[in-house]
Enzyme design. Structure first.
Site, PDB file in Angstrom:
ATOM      1  N   GLY A 147       0.844  -1.181   0.000  1.00  0.00           N
ATOM      2  CA  GLY A 147       0.000   0.000   0.000  1.00  0.00           C
ATOM      3  C   GLY A 147       0.880   1.230   0.000  1.00  0.00           C
ATOM      4  O   GLY A 147       2.054   1.167   0.385  1.00  0.00           O
TER       5      GLY A 147
ATOM      6  N   CYS B 229       6.916   0.189   7.098  1.00  0.00           N
ATOM      7  CA  CYS B 229       6.430   1.321   6.309  1.00  0.00           C
ATOM      8  C   CYS B 229       7.542   1.830   5.404  1.00  0.00           C
ATOM      9  O   CYS B 229       8.691   1.953   5.845  1.00  0.00           O
ATOM     10  CB  CYS B 229       5.978   2.434   7.259  1.00  0.00           C
ATOM     11  SG  CYS B 229       5.319   3.879   6.422  1.00  0.00           S
ATOM     12  N   LEU B 230       7.206   2.118   4.152  1.00  0.00           N
ATOM     13  CA  LEU B 230       8.198   2.646   3.214  1.00  0.00           C
ATOM     14  C   LEU B 230       8.794   3.959   3.720  1.00  0.00           C
ATOM     15  O   LEU B 230       9.934   4.289   3.397  1.00  0.00           O
ATOM     16  CB  LEU B 230       7.558   2.877   1.836  1.00  0.00           C
ATOM     17  CG  LEU B 230       7.072   1.628   1.090  1.00  0.00           C
ATOM     18  CD1 LEU B 230       6.334   2.033  -0.180  1.00  0.00           C
ATOM     19  CD2 LEU B 230       8.214   0.680   0.775  1.00  0.00           C
TER      20      LEU B 230
ATOM     21  N   GLN C  80       3.178  10.036   1.036  1.00  0.00           N
ATOM     22  CA  GLN C  80       4.464   9.329   1.008  1.00  0.00           C
ATOM     23  C   GLN C  80       5.284   9.666  -0.237  1.00  0.00           C
ATOM     24  O   GLN C  80       6.495   9.447  -0.251  1.00  0.00           O
ATOM     25  CB  GLN C  80       4.255   7.821   1.103  1.00  0.00           C
ATOM     26  CG  GLN C  80       3.704   7.386   2.461  1.00  0.00           C
ATOM     27  CD  GLN C  80       3.607   5.881   2.543  1.00  0.00           C
ATOM     28  OE1 GLN C  80       2.638   5.289   2.086  1.00  0.00           O
ATOM     29  NE2 GLN C  80       4.634   5.250   3.092  1.00  0.00           N
TER      30      GLN C  80
ATOM     31  N   HIS D 177      -1.961   7.517   7.168  1.00  0.00           N
ATOM     32  CA  HIS D 177      -1.043   8.421   6.469  1.00  0.00           C
ATOM     33  C   HIS D 177      -1.760   9.700   6.021  1.00  0.00           C
ATOM     34  O   HIS D 177      -1.142  10.757   5.915  1.00  0.00           O
ATOM     35  CB  HIS D 177      -0.446   7.745   5.224  1.00  0.00           C
ATOM     36  CG  HIS D 177       0.733   6.862   5.517  1.00  0.00           C
ATOM     37  ND1 HIS D 177       1.894   7.338   6.068  1.00  0.00           N
ATOM     38  CD2 HIS D 177       0.934   5.537   5.321  1.00  0.00           C
ATOM     39  CE1 HIS D 177       2.766   6.339   6.197  1.00  0.00           C
ATOM     40  NE2 HIS D 177       2.202   5.237   5.760  1.00  0.00           N
TER      41      HIS D 177
ATOM     42  N   HIS E  82      -3.462   1.362   8.558  1.00  0.00           N
ATOM     43  CA  HIS E  82      -2.097   1.878   8.387  1.00  0.00           C
ATOM     44  C   HIS E  82      -2.051   2.902   7.242  1.00  0.00           C
ATOM     45  O   HIS E  82      -1.527   4.006   7.404  1.00  0.00           O
ATOM     46  CB  HIS E  82      -1.135   0.709   8.115  1.00  0.00           C
ATOM     47  CG  HIS E  82       0.277   1.137   7.829  1.00  0.00           C
ATOM     48  ND1 HIS E  82       1.332   0.804   8.637  1.00  0.00           N
ATOM     49  CD2 HIS E  82       0.804   1.881   6.818  1.00  0.00           C
ATOM     50  CE1 HIS E  82       2.446   1.336   8.142  1.00  0.00           C
ATOM     51  NE2 HIS E  82       2.147   1.987   7.041  1.00  0.00           N
ATOM     52  N   GLU E  83      -2.605   2.527   6.099  1.00  0.00           N
ATOM     53  CA  GLU E  83      -2.540   3.419   4.926  1.00  0.00           C
ATOM     54  C   GLU E  83      -3.363   4.682   5.147  1.00  0.00           C
ATOM     55  O   GLU E  83      -2.933   5.780   4.816  1.00  0.00           O
ATOM     56  CB  GLU E  83      -3.017   2.698   3.663  1.00  0.00           C
ATOM     57  CG  GLU E  83      -2.119   1.563   3.194  1.00  0.00           C
ATOM     58  CD  GLU E  83      -0.645   1.934   3.106  1.00  0.00           C
ATOM     59  OE1 GLU E  83      -0.337   3.099   2.798  1.00  0.00           O
ATOM     60  OE2 GLU E  83       0.194   1.065   3.370  1.00  0.00           O
TER      61      GLU E  83
END
Ligand code: ZN
Length: 179
Positions: free
Chosen positions: A48, A101-102, A53, A147, A143-144
């Site tokens: 995701g 997480c990225l 991000q 953001h 989580h997504e």
């Protein structure tokens, strides 16, 4: 186009993202943004990614789960686009997963979240859609969508001892993992 990932410390990750207007949603620029999100997610290997991000202050996120097997739970969610989402927990019950997480590379942390959620959002045509999810998908969604509210998973770690480097995680902990 693959875009660079904004990492923890970048202010764009810490603000509530702007609503996507109907006009912008139907524009070529928006289609390009969606393509960039897809390209970047595939390139960096996430399941995701959210617009902040890649440095874009808008309420858009994508999730794609293909044959992801976590905990004996096999998940398949074709690429889904979440525009202007609102998230509603459906239970007081929580579940914990080791998240990654990225934007927080090289680390894993154990986070407990509601185990079932309902999300109301718009699709790429602007049509309202509703999705109910439980288990791993419920965690991925939270989580997504966090953001888009300026929240990172590390904010939700209750016990700071449950934060580990990826390599040590694999060597000593290796349990429930999400990307
Ligand atoms: Zn993330």
């Amino acid at each position: 186009m693959i875009r660079p990932i904004c990492r923890m410390g970048h202010p764009v990750l810490r603000k509530k993202a702007q609503i996507v207007t109907q006009d912008f949603l139907l524009s070529d620029d928006f289609s390009q943004l969606v393509e960039d999100l897809k390209d970047s997610m595939k390139h960096y290997g996430g399941i995701g990614i959210a617009a902040p991000q890649i440095g874009v202050d808008l309420q858009v996120a994508i999730i794609e789960l293909q044959g992801v097997n976590r905990y004996g739970e096999v998940l398949d969610l074709p690429l889904q686009l979440f525009i202007n989402p609102e998230l509603h927990p459906m239970t007081e019950e929580t579940q914990g997963f080791w998240e990654g997480c990225l934007s927080v590379p090289g680390l894993r942390g154990y986070v407990e979240r509601p185990s079932a959620v309902r999300v109301v959002y718009q699709d790429q045509k602007g049509t309202p859609v509703e999705l109910e999810a439980q288990g791993f998908l419920a965690t991925v969604l939270q989580h997504e969508l966090d953001h888009l509210q300026g929240v990172l998973y590390v904010d939700r770690i209750k016990d700071p001892r449950l934060l580990a480097f990826q390599e040590e995680f694999e060597q000593f902990i290796k349990e429930r993992t999400i990307e």
